[in-house]
Design an enzyme around this catalytic site. Structure first.
Site, PDB file in Angstrom:
ATOM      1  N   ALA A 152       0.868  -1.185   0.000  1.00 54.87           N
ATOM      2  CA  ALA A 152       0.000   0.000   0.000  1.00 54.87           C
ATOM      3  C   ALA A 152       0.906   1.238   0.000  1.00 54.87           C
ATOM      4  CB  ALA A 152      -0.962   0.007   1.190  1.00 54.87           C
ATOM      5  N   HIS A 204       7.019   5.675   1.509  1.00 55.74           N
ATOM      6  CA  HIS A 204       7.763   4.476   1.114  1.00 55.74           C
ATOM      7  C   HIS A 204       8.711   4.802  -0.050  1.00 55.74           C
ATOM      8  CE1 HIS A 204       3.969   2.416   2.683  1.00 55.74           C
ATOM      9  NE2 HIS A 204       4.924   1.869   3.413  1.00 55.74           N
ATOM     10  N   GLY A 221      11.980   4.015   8.004  1.00 53.85           N
ATOM     11  CA  GLY A 221      11.500   5.387   8.168  1.00 53.85           C
ATOM     12  C   GLY A 221      11.478   5.827   9.622  1.00 53.85           C
TER      13      GLY A 221
HETATM   14  P1  AMP Z   1       5.051  -0.052   6.517  1.00 52.67           P
HETATM   15  O1  AMP Z   1       4.697  -0.440   5.126  1.00 52.67           O
HETATM   16  O2  AMP Z   1       4.051   0.797   7.202  1.00 52.67           O
HETATM   17  O3  AMP Z   1       5.524  -1.230   7.336  1.00 52.67           O
HETATM   18  O4  AMP Z   1       6.329   0.891   6.380  1.00 52.67           O
HETATM   19  C1  AMP Z   1       7.477   0.465   5.691  1.00 52.67           C
HETATM   20  C2  AMP Z   1       8.583   1.462   5.922  1.00 52.67           C
HETATM   21  O5  AMP Z   1       8.186   2.742   5.442  1.00 52.67           O
HETATM   22  C3  AMP Z   1       8.934   1.639   7.415  1.00 52.67           C
HETATM   23  O6  AMP Z   1      10.347   1.738   7.552  1.00 52.67           O
HETATM   24  C4  AMP Z   1       8.245   2.928   7.754  1.00 52.67           C
HETATM   25  O7  AMP Z   1       8.857   3.612   8.815  1.00 52.67           O
HETATM   26  C5  AMP Z   1       8.398   3.701   6.448  1.00 52.67           C
HETATM   27  N1  AMP Z   1       7.407   4.773   6.357  1.00 52.67           N
HETATM   28  C6  AMP Z   1       6.065   4.681   6.542  1.00 52.67           C
HETATM   29  N2  AMP Z   1       5.480   5.894   6.427  1.00 52.67           N
HETATM   30  C7  AMP Z   1       6.481   6.771   6.155  1.00 52.67           C
HETATM   31  C8  AMP Z   1       6.530   8.186   5.938  1.00 52.67           C
HETATM   32  N3  AMP Z   1       5.428   8.938   5.963  1.00 52.67           N
HETATM   33  N4  AMP Z   1       7.734   8.754   5.695  1.00 52.67           N
HETATM   34  C9  AMP Z   1       8.869   8.001   5.666  1.00 52.67           C
HETATM   35  N5  AMP Z   1       8.886   6.667   5.866  1.00 52.67           N
HETATM   36  C10 AMP Z   1       7.716   6.063   6.109  1.00 52.67           C
END
Ligand code: AMP
Length: 287
Positions: A31, A36, A146
């Protein structure tokens, strides 16, 4: 861009590629949004080839959490990654990562027991287990995470150090919507009115940062100001506050000296959606 679902094939691809190049991995649950994609861009700066994993990890969701309804727009994700010149996407099935009889889990470090760890028991056990498995499958040079998931980044940095994992960890800044809301796959659960109410999270983090820059160093005062701005339970605020704290930036423990590096962290619910955000309190960064 090659798309692989088989761990052995992904391992072989990475071993071959990493023999003469730096390979970065960006673990995600799909998603994908600009947050990302900013990690992918950063990965391209610190490595020659980028691998993105897409895996909605069941072991990091609690029984009453949103595993079943978590968005999975797989084709859109692939086309976004293609545009970012990602070399390989690893997207295994849950049964591949957790086959019948799977029973080995990582005991997360101390920093996992606070905040999110208290509210989401087992969450970081699932995160650490899947991240270690991903690092084993994809033996990359560097992994990019992130700052948005601040505690998660501390948990992973600590696990990598504690277990002598041969991988560099790079933490990239939080990307926000133009109105300030930190981008998240869960933002798509918010309707328009909820989105507007959710803005008080980033607003209160900006306010606490201003107060810090103005010289306020007392965590209790900074936390009180965050709570005020979050307007918990009112028609223009969040519905429920899990925490709004100012803590030591590395340990996430309460601050005992006012000159310790600090981070402000918020977790709150708007409607049925749980949102987290944070800001480093410093006179130099995150401005
Ligand atoms: P997730 O798909 O939510 O597990 O996130 C995957 C990676 O994307 C993780 O390292 C999160 O910290 C990073 N991430 C999610 N949202 C953001 C954002 N708004 N800015 C930067 N990195 C993000």
């Amino acid at each position: 861009m090659i798309v692989l679902t088989d761990p052995a094939a992904a391992h072989q691809w990475t071993r071959q590629t990493a023999s003469d190049k730096r390979v970065a991995i960006v673990p995600t649950m799909g998603a994908l949004h600009q947050g990302h994609l900013s990690l992918v861009k950063r990965a391209r700066q610190v490595a020659d080839e980028v691998v993105v994993s897409i895996f909605v990890n069941p072991t990091q969701f609690g029984p009453s959490e949103d595993l079943a309804r978590y968005p999975r727009p797989f084709e859109e994700d692939l086309s976004a990654l293609r545009s970012e010149h990602v070399a390989m996407v690893f997207c295994p099935s849950p049964a591949t990562i957790y086959p019948e009889g799977f029973s080995t889990y990582i005991e997360p470090p101390h920093v996992a027991s606070l905040l999110e760890g208290r509210i989401r028991p087992g969450h970081f056990r699932g995160v650490c287990t899947v991240v270690l498995k991903l690092f084993q499958i994809i033996p990359a040079t560097v992994a990019v995470f992130g700052q948005k998931d601040y505690q998660q980044s501390r948990v992973i940095v600590t696990m990598v150090k504690d277990l002598n994992l041969p991988i560099e960890i790079d933490i990239a800044p939080t990307i926000r919507e133009s109105d300030g809301l930190a981008m998240s796959s869960r933002n798509r659960y918010l309707d328009e009115a909820e989105h507007r109410r959710a803005l008080c999270i980033s607003r209160s983090l900006r306010a606490v940062q201003e107060e810090f820059l103005g010289g306020q160093r007392e965590p209790a005062r900074l936390e009180a100001s965050m709570r005020e701005n979050l307007r918990v339970g009112s028609s223009d605020g969040v519905d429920q506050l899990d925490y709004a704290v100012v803590v030591n930036r590395e340990t996430l423990q309460p601050v005992s000296h006012f000159d310790e590096p600090m981070v402000a962290l918020i977790a709150a619910r708007v409607g049925t959606t749980r949102l987290i955000d944070n800001v480093l309190l410093s006179s130099e960064v995150d401005r």
